[in-house]
Enzyme design. Structure first.
Site, short mmCIF file in Angstrom:
data_model
loop_
_atom_site.label_atom_id
_atom_site.label_comp_id
_atom_site.label_asym_id
_atom_site.label_seq_id
_atom_site.Cartn_x
_atom_site.Cartn_y
_atom_site.Cartn_z
N LYS A 1 -8.43 5.59 -19.64
CA LYS A 1 -8.76 6.04 -20.98
C LYS A 1 -7.54 5.91 -21.92
O LYS A 1 -7.03 4.83 -22.09
CB LYS A 1 -9.31 7.46 -20.90
CG LYS A 1 -10.40 7.63 -19.81
CD LYS A 1 -11.59 6.77 -20.09
CE LYS A 1 -12.73 6.77 -19.09
NZ LYS A 1 -12.64 7.33 -17.79
N ARG B 1 0.85 -1.20 0.00
CA ARG B 1 0.00 0.00 0.00
C ARG B 1 0.89 1.24 0.00
O ARG B 1 0.58 2.26 -0.59
CB ARG B 1 -0.96 -0.01 1.21
CG ARG B 1 -1.72 1.29 1.38
CD ARG B 1 -3.00 1.15 2.19
NE ARG B 1 -2.94 0.23 3.30
CZ ARG B 1 -2.30 0.47 4.47
NH1 ARG B 1 -1.68 1.61 4.67
NH2 ARG B 1 -2.28 -0.44 5.42
#
Ligand SMILES: Cc1ncc(COP(=O)(O)O)c(C=O)c1O
Length: 399
Positions: A215, A66
């Site tokens: 994207k 993390r």
């Protein structure tokens, strides 16, 4: 000891690629040096949640994924090099990246935001962050006077999209950055639509750049992700802290997907742009299409600014079919174009903002900014452009 500041030689990029190198070279090589232990030309997926330590506090720079992960480090080096930032931090999605930037603020801070953003951004601002004491003013950011008027004493951030989603409105980044400096506010640009290949907001004065890597950066519609590119070490440290404290980090596998995707970003963007121009031209001449929103068309009100600020026009186009019924008639017929949310993949994606990406704004919210029920958005892919146009032609015939 945190790996962000002390990643070991073995796993770290030797050094960031110099900005002088060409874009395609940086995309392929920055952070993507062969893996030293084996010579593998691709960055490995370090699928490890934890790292062995020799003794208390003695380790190779990585403790827990993390906090940091070698695959993630490589992607962060790469994306910083592409945008011309000093560092970047990647998150689980574009929205997680935007949320991380907003989490750098505190209760009472004010944000000036564009009135026509991806619908999920005002949803986060109004329905989540407003509950924590942040305030937002939405303005037409193509109007410099309106932007100037929106500043308050407590304004800390100016949040921009250019071109906007889905109406393709531009704002003058250099002018807004200057204005924001005067008001001691930082400028954040969501550069998802253009990718760093066509627009580099940092070079125009932006302080932070955001992408939904879902994207164009990934480019293959096979993974979600988000990035924040930083211009100061303080921002990079705060965002690394937020990765560790809030935990919305990008998984090693999805980091690897973006590392693989960006290698072809330059060639993909050239093809997206070439196809985008042809499709926009076709749509602008179609008698059933009432209006086309594309900055590459000379009729676009900010065509000149687009030529100055961007090095291409990209492949995002919106067009007006006249009604929900018309939009639905044509969308039911598409074949090569896939009806669905998202954008920036190799495949042409076509969507209906009023019921998809901008549904959260509500009817009144959409009406205010000009998103009609007949508006259709297309993310032109890199298939043969004749096939895309033929598909649109037979679909538009249904109206
Ligand atoms: C311009 C823009 N910014 C941010 C986002 C949010 O990104 P994500 O879906 O990866 O959370 C989107 C998603 O469509 C977008 O179009």
């Amino acid at each position: 000891m945190t790996a962000k500041h002390s990643a070991p030689e073995k796993h770290a990029s030797k050094k960031p690629a110099p900005i002088q190198q060409g874009f395609a070279t940086r995309a392929i090589h920055a952070g993507q040096e062969p893996e030293p232990a084996t010579g593998a030309v691709n960055v490995p997926i370090y699928a490890s949640s934890t790292y062995v330590q020799e003794e208390i506090g003695k380790h190779k720079g990585y403790e827990y994924s993390r906090v940091s992960n070698p695959t993630r480090d490589r992607l962060e080096t790469n994306l910083a090099a592409l945008e011309g930032g000093i560092a970047s931090r990647v998150f689980a999605s574009g929205m997680a990246a935007i949320n991380a930037v907003a989490s750098m603020l505190k209760a009472g801070d004010h944000v000036v935001a564009g009135h026509n953003l991806y619908g999920g951004t005002p949803r986060l601002f109004n329905q989540v962050l407003a509950n924590f004491g942040l305030t937002f003013t939405y303005v037409d950011t193509s109007d410099l006077q309106a932007v100037e008027k929106a500043f308050q004493k407590s304004t800390r951030l100016v949040f921009l999209e250019t071109p906007t989603n889905p109406l393709m409105e531009l704002c003058d980044l250099r002018a807004i950055a200057e204005l924001s400096r005067k008001h001691h506010a930082e400028v954040v640009v969501d550069n998802t639509f253009m990718s760093p290949f066509f627009q580099r907001p940092i070079s125009l004065g932006a302080d932070l750049v955001i992408h939904s890597t879902t994207k164009f950066l990934n480019g293959h519609s096979d993974g979600l992700g988000g990035v924040v590119v930083c211009t100061t070490p303080e921002q990079a440290q705060k965002l690394a802290f937020l990765q560790k404290a809030a935990g919305a980090i990008l998984s090693p596998f999805e980091c690897w997907l973006v590392l693989r995707g960006v290698k072809t970003l330059a060639v993909r963007m050239l093809q997206h742009d070439s196809n985008g121009r042809k499709v926009a031209d076709y749509l602008s001449k179609h008698k059933k299409v009432r209006k086309v929103f594309y900055p590459g068309l000379p009729a676009h009100p900010q065509h000149e600014l687009a030529k100055l600020q961007m090095s291409g026009f990209g492949s995002m186009i919106a067009f007006e079919t006249g009604s929900l019924a018309n939009a639905n008639k044509m969308l039911r017929k598409v074949g090569v174009c896939s009806l669905g949310e998202s954008l920036g993949g190799v495949e042409t994606l076509i969507s209906h903002p009023a019921t998809m990406t901008h549904a959260a704004l509500g009817e009144e919210g959409r009406r205010k900014i000009g998103i009609t029920d007949g508006l259709v958005r297309i993310s032109v892919g890199i298939e043969d452009v004749e096939d895309i146009i033929a598909d649109l032609d037979q679909a538009l015939a249904a109206i």
